[in-house]
Design a protein around this motif. Sequence first.
Motif, PDB file in Angstrom:
ATOM      1  N   THR A  77       0.836  -1.203   0.000  1.00 14.45           N
ATOM      2  CA  THR A  77       0.000   0.000   0.000  1.00 14.45           C
ATOM      3  C   THR A  77       0.874   1.257   0.000  1.00 14.45           C
ATOM      4  OG1 THR A  77      -1.811  -1.119   1.116  1.00 14.45           O
ATOM      5  CG2 THR A  77      -1.752   1.278   1.293  1.00 14.45           C
ATOM      6  N   GLN A  90      -8.620   0.098  -1.051  1.00 20.56           N
ATOM      7  CA  GLN A  90      -8.886  -1.192  -0.437  1.00 20.56           C
ATOM      8  C   GLN A  90     -10.345  -1.261   0.041  1.00 20.56           C
ATOM      9  OE1 GLN A  90      -5.666  -2.249   2.021  1.00 20.56           O
ATOM     10  NE2 GLN A  90      -6.515  -4.215   2.644  1.00 20.56           N
ATOM     11  N   GLU A 149      -5.885  -3.902  -3.442  1.00 23.18           N
ATOM     12  CA  GLU A 149      -6.737  -5.003  -2.984  1.00 23.18           C
ATOM     13  C   GLU A 149      -8.208  -4.687  -3.218  1.00 23.18           C
ATOM     14  OE1 GLU A 149      -5.653  -7.152   0.531  1.00 23.18           O
ATOM     15  OE2 GLU A 149      -3.884  -5.914   0.821  1.00 23.18           O
TER      16      GLU A 149
HETATM   17 MG   LIG Z   1      -2.211  -2.740   2.217  1.00 28.10          MG
END
Ligand SMILES: [Mg+2]
Lengths: 262, 391
Positions: A51, A95, A173
């Motif tokens: 990330t 995400q 994600e």
């Molecule tokens: Mg992450």
Amino acid sequence: MNAAVSPVVVAGLDHWFGAGEARKQALFDVSLVLDPGTLTILMGPSGSGKTTLLTLMGCLREVQAGSVRLLGTELAGAPEPVRVGLRRRLGFIFQAHNLHASLTARQNVAMGLAVHGRGDPALQTRAVEHLLRLLGLGERLDYLPDNLSGGQKQRVAVARALVSNPALVFADEPTAALDKESGHTVVAMLRALGRERGTTTVMVTHDNRILDLADRIVTLEDGRIVSDTGRSRSSRPPVRAGVNDPTSPRGDLPSATAATSG
Amino acid sequence: MAKLLGRLFGRLPIGWLQLVHNRTRMAAAIAGVAFANVLVFVQLGMLGALEGTIVATYDPLRADVVIAPGDAETLTDGSLVARSAVWRALAVPGVAAAAPLHLAKVDFTRPDGAIASLQVYGIAPEAEAFVAPALREDLARLRLRDTALLDSATRGLDPDALAAIGPERPYVFEVNGLTLSATGTISLGAGFTADGALVVSDQTFLRLYGQRVSGAPSRVLLRVEPGAVPVAVANAVAARLAGEPVVVSTLEAAMEADLAYQTTQRPVGLIFGFGAAIGVLVGIVIVYQVLSTDVADHLREYATLKAMGYAHPFFLGIVFEEALVLGILGFLPGLALATGIYAVMAGATGLPVEMTLVRASAVFLGTIAACAISGAIATRRLAGADPAELF
Ligand SMILES: [Mg+2]
Ligand SMILES: Nc1ncnc2c1ncn2[C@@H]1O[C@H](COP(=O)(O)OP(=O)(O)O)[C@@H](O)[C@H]1O
């Protein structure tokens, strides 16, 4: 070296979190060159820095050490207006879906277009509706996020990221919050749309079933790149600097193609 | 509303949509703004009433320049002025006329047995140039000994009985052992120091107060020649009376000084002024709380929009939009409620607690400004941060 310049060139990137005693390095000397129009999958265990790397490349975090060239512009030390301008040329899928809870699916997606200016409202409406229909949300145009399922919300987020036809898409994600089936649907759609539009896509995912869709798989561990498969020719360190960026005009303004392509 | 805001801001009215999305919170925010408004209005209302009653003591008078004793802070206090000031002032170029004014308070036993305090104005019946036009006719009638004009808004007296007063239907009452007939009325109203007012001739005044003499009035009022500048005349008279224990100023300036003194030096004025300041402060804190909570609640959404390439002015726009909506929707019930409270306060005290356009506009603009500034401060956190730090 290809004629097309790499949309993202990361070189010697380090990143730290915290200060003083708590200061902790999250990225170590990361270098990465992406080819235009490819899908790169970023893998690695939780906490490995995926990330962090994605948000640094996506202009959502300030570069501390090393270099990130995004669409031909150096991000390290770039002033805020430059960063704002670059963000408009990206699509970022978070995400969590991060939809605006007070806006309908249609309005959320429209925010992805409105950032470029007012434009032609009729054209914008067409582009938004077209993309949402394409993602199977034709019946949910005026639903608020609370009234959508997890998969539907994530698809709205995909539409929001893609509606302005960005040169680059970053997805962190995008399927994490979804069950396997809807997760796969979302990724497959993202891939199909990206391929059709020649978008360069970087996706963090653990979904093994889509690994075969990737042009390249980069694996991070403890803030370092530990494997890089499907590495292409142009991933050698950049040799030319100051070349005009041929991808730059693409994501700028919503065009009629946004409404008709796909 | 959504359409209007959309047109006003030239975009999707996100602020409005955010507000109506959570109606409970919107209602709470509006209630908060309305409460802040009521608080400010009530405090300003009391301060305004104090100022109104001070100004009212000057209402019956018409003069360009006033000679007051040096120790006077308000119209109704201070020692006396030597009557010789009248002749000496008249000798000053630009002075057209002069009239002594006697002032005192008198206790008056109301029909219900309670004691009311009346502010008494004693002035020569022929000095009609020195009283308000509405009083001139009645003033002339005060030549008749032991007649008076009674305040039609005297606290505690039956307003209907007072309204019926006329030359043919005098209202007879007793003060200081003297029986007076009110043959007319003035309308001054109750204040913080008196329950009403009484106008009598200078002769009747001296009969009421055996120890007062015509040679020592409370004030000397002056009228200037047409075209003369009151301030210049006041200065000239002051120069002529140099050495005397008097202060010469325009009536206007005397009133301003009186207002300033009573609102900032006297306990009552201090309390109300302080109350108004606290009210405004608490109002601002409430409004800030409402707006900053709202920004905090939407920070994640703003961070997402920031990540999409929206710049800071866009978020300021959203917050201003919310500030405008909350400011307007909170102000309207606040104004209605405050107006009702004013009516109750005025009814209970007899004080002039009234909603004025100036005050309503000032509070409205102040509310919008407080909302907007609060919102702008609350969004500062957003301005400096990277979007990734805000998720
Ligand atoms: Mg992450
Ligand atoms: N905002 C932050 N503050 C402090 N540490 C952080 C922050 N974000 C991430 N980290 C740390 O940096 C490392 C990498 O995190 P991240 O990039 O989120 O990993 P991944 O996405 O691969 O799970 C982790 O050790 C994490 O604890």
